[in-house]
Scaffold this active site. Structure first.
Site, short mmCIF file in Angstrom:
data_model
loop_
_atom_site.label_atom_id
_atom_site.label_comp_id
_atom_site.label_asym_id
_atom_site.label_seq_id
_atom_site.Cartn_x
_atom_site.Cartn_y
_atom_site.Cartn_z
N GLY A 54 0.80 -1.09 0.19
CA GLY A 54 0.12 0.11 -0.04
C GLY A 54 1.01 1.28 0.00
N CYS A 81 5.24 -6.13 1.67
CA CYS A 81 5.76 -4.80 1.47
C CYS A 81 5.04 -4.13 2.64
CB CYS A 81 5.27 -4.14 0.03
SG CYS A 81 6.00 -2.68 0.00
N TYR A 82 3.93 -3.22 2.36
CA TYR A 82 3.27 -2.51 3.69
C TYR A 82 2.58 -3.58 4.35
CZ TYR A 82 -0.01 0.27 6.14
OH TYR A 82 -0.56 1.07 7.11
N HIS A 168 7.89 -7.70 -3.60
CA HIS A 168 6.59 -7.98 -4.16
C HIS A 168 6.69 -9.53 -4.97
CE1 HIS A 168 4.13 -4.37 -3.54
NE2 HIS A 168 5.45 -3.71 -3.44
N GLU A 170 4.53 -11.15 -6.21
CA GLU A 170 3.31 -11.33 -7.03
C GLU A 170 3.62 -10.69 -8.59
OE1 GLU A 170 3.38 -9.24 -4.74
OE2 GLU A 170 2.30 -7.20 -5.19
N ASP A 226 -14.32 -9.10 -22.55
CA ASP A 226 -15.24 -9.42 -21.55
C ASP A 226 -16.67 -9.37 -22.01
OD1 ASP A 226 -12.91 -9.30 -20.18
OD2 ASP A 226 -13.11 -7.45 -19.55
N LYS A 368 -9.06 -11.94 -16.27
CA LYS A 368 -9.01 -11.79 -17.37
C LYS A 368 -8.56 -13.22 -18.13
CE LYS A 368 -9.34 -8.64 -20.94
NZ LYS A 368 -10.19 -7.56 -20.83
#
Ligand code: XMP
Length: 515
Positions: A54, A81-82, A168, A170, A226, A368
């Protein structure tokens, strides 16, 4: 009961990615707001909890914090992280402003005896983005990773199942990130990692039939992945009870509106009612003289809804309004703590004046790539399913400055040439295939010479990026001879353009689109 990991959102830019990566590990994952109560969390019975990054400092006034009780639930927690700093802060470690803030690719050394780092290289590249750091781990924690400037890049208290990483995992720039998340969900949370979405289409068609019954459904179709998948799913479920309205706002790519009509219109593949609205002039009029990017985005989004409403009025009362909302939209609009970089056109805009009872959002829990899988299962043509992303405001944000019909024509023609040449080249050699590529029209006019005449024309910018997630991206290594060929074709074939640039900037600091 379905195994689930809960991601608590503290407002970082990469939060959806965490959930997506966890699902890629074969575990169902939901994102919830950081202020979710301990009782509500317990009610979700997650196998593990991930605290995201964040933009805040744990010491800043109003920063989102978390209750200590989360760490006493007996559920493994991973702070990123945060989220990592929060664990340190709440459990009485020390968080400080780092003497050197780390940003970007950073080498981290980890203790590979830690289960979190099982089979992970002891030194690898990770993605960092922080100004505060953990100066001292809380008592009971072992430090399991460090970088040159960050003494606690990872820490853990295995007895209480608490893990933290400053980087991170991810983000795809973190070489071993996916493995680390896999270790957390599999080896620490004990998930069996067998969640798959195979039965999605079958279950959805059944659920939609039940929900809609004999009702009428209205769907705004853009031709993008989508809304196309949502429309086909609904058409499979309720056939002609569905009406799709397709608004051509005059900011689509060359020939695109006709292509959408060919697939979904009366001569197309599907059982549904199709209405095309040609609203080009209306949009050009509204955009006259407007140059500010956010204002342009806002006008296009707003007018899109107004035009859609007008059309819907003609159809009369419907029971359901269908939207192609996908999970990232839900997270962005529902939680909304991340800094707004760009206001996305397809988030949260709902027509006020359409007479409907309920909204149906058949894709609301899918990412997605999961939508694409569903599209293939539904037999939607591959060129539609794997279409490169195209922003809702369309060419409106690929024309820097004021939008006019003439500029739209220029950018459409230049873009068609670039896509044509790249398309042919990657058929022969898909190894450098960009995730997205397009031509934009800059606001720069410059002097050139054509024949014996002086010209004072526009410059086109070509953009091609490689990315897994569109959160970060690098420019694609488009072969030089191809760029030369495209440039020659554009300046020869597109009137009003006398110069072509290739954009080499990565994201960050740039973004994929120019506006
Ligand atoms: P940026 O420019 O934010 O783009 O780096 C990241 C990805 O998002 C797409 N994009 C949009 N998609 N509505 C959309 O549906 C929008 O308003 C919008 N703006 C950007 C962009 O094409 C890229 O794939």
């Amino acid at each position: 009961m379905k195994e689930m990991i809960v991601v608590l959102d503290f407002g970082g830019q990469y939060n959806q990615l965490i959930a997506r990566r966890v699902r890629e590990c074969g575990v169902y994952c939901e994102v919830h707001p950081s202020e979710t109560s301990v009782e509500d969390l317990a009610g979700l019975s997650p196998k593990g909890i991930i605290l995201t990054g964040g933009p805040n400092s744990v010491y800043a006034e109003g920063s989102p914090l978390c209750k200590k009780e989360i760490f006493e639930m007996g559920i493994p927690v991973l702070g990123i992280c945060y989220g990592a700093q929060l664990i340190a802060h709440v459990l009485s470690g020390k968080v400080k402003t780092a003497p050197v803030s780390e940003y970007g690719r950073t080498e981290v050394t980890v203790n590979d005896k830690s289960v979190l780092f099982k089979d992970v290289k002891s030194t690898s590249i990770t993605w960092m983005s922080h100004t505060d750091y953990i100066a001292e781990a809380p008592s009971g924690f072992e430090v399991t990773g460090h970088t040159l400037n960050c003494p606690v890049a990872a820490m853990e208290d295995t007895e209480h199942g608490l893990y933290a990483v400053q980087f991170h995992p991810e983000v795809s720039h973190s070489e071993e990130g996916f493995k680390i998340l896999g270790n957390f969900v599999r080896d620490i949370c004990g998930c069996s990692c067998d969640w798959r979405m195979d039965s999605f289409v079958e279950t959805s068609v059944k659920d939609l039939r039940e929900k809609i019954g004999n009702g009428r459904v209205l769907c705004a179709l853009s031709g993008g992945v989508d809304s196309s998948v949502a429309a086909v799913l609904l058409s499979k479920a309720v056939g002609k009870q569905l009406t799709c309205v397709f608004v051509d706002h005059g900011l689509l790519r060359k020939n695109e509106a006709d292509e959408v009509e060919a697939v979904f219109g009366p001569d197309g593949h599907y059982d549904l009612n199709f209405v095309r609205v040609n609203a080009q002039d209306h949009f050009y009029e509204k955009l006259k003289g407007v140059t500010e990017p956010e204002k342009k985005r806002h006008i296009i989004g707003e007018e899109f809804i107004r035009v859609f409403e007008e059309e819907a009025k003609k159809i009369g009362q419907v029971d359901f309004l269908a939207q192609g909302t996908i999970y990232p939209d839900v997270i962005e609009s529902g939680l909304g703590k991340s800094a707004v970089i760009k206001s996305h056109h397809n988030v949260g805009g709902l027509p006020d004046h359409v007479d409907f009872k309920e909204i149906v959002e058949p894709l609301r829990m899918l990412f997605k790539d999961e939508v694409r899988k569903a599209g293939l299962e539904l037999g939607i043509p591959e060129h539609l399913v794997f279409r490169q992303p195209f922003p809702g405001p369309g060419l409106g944000i690929r024309i820097v400055g004021e939008v006019t019909a003439e500029k739209v024509k220029m950018v459409q023609d230049a873009d068609a040439i670039f896509r044509d040449e790249i398309g042919k080249a990657i058929q022969n050699d898909p190894s450098w295939k960009p995730a997205q590529y397009y031509a934009a029209l800059t606001n720069l006019r410059s002097v050139g010479v054509m024949g014996d005449e002086r010209t004072y024309d526009y410059a086109v910018a070509l953009r091609a990026v490689i990315t897994d997630d569109f959160m970060t991206a690098n420019s694609a290594p488009v072969p030089f001879d191809l760029l030369t060929r495209v440039t020659e074709r554009i300046v020869n074939e597109v009137s009003g353009v006398n110069r072509v640039f290739y954009d080499l900037t990565s994201k960050p600091p740039a973004t994929v689109e120019l506006e």
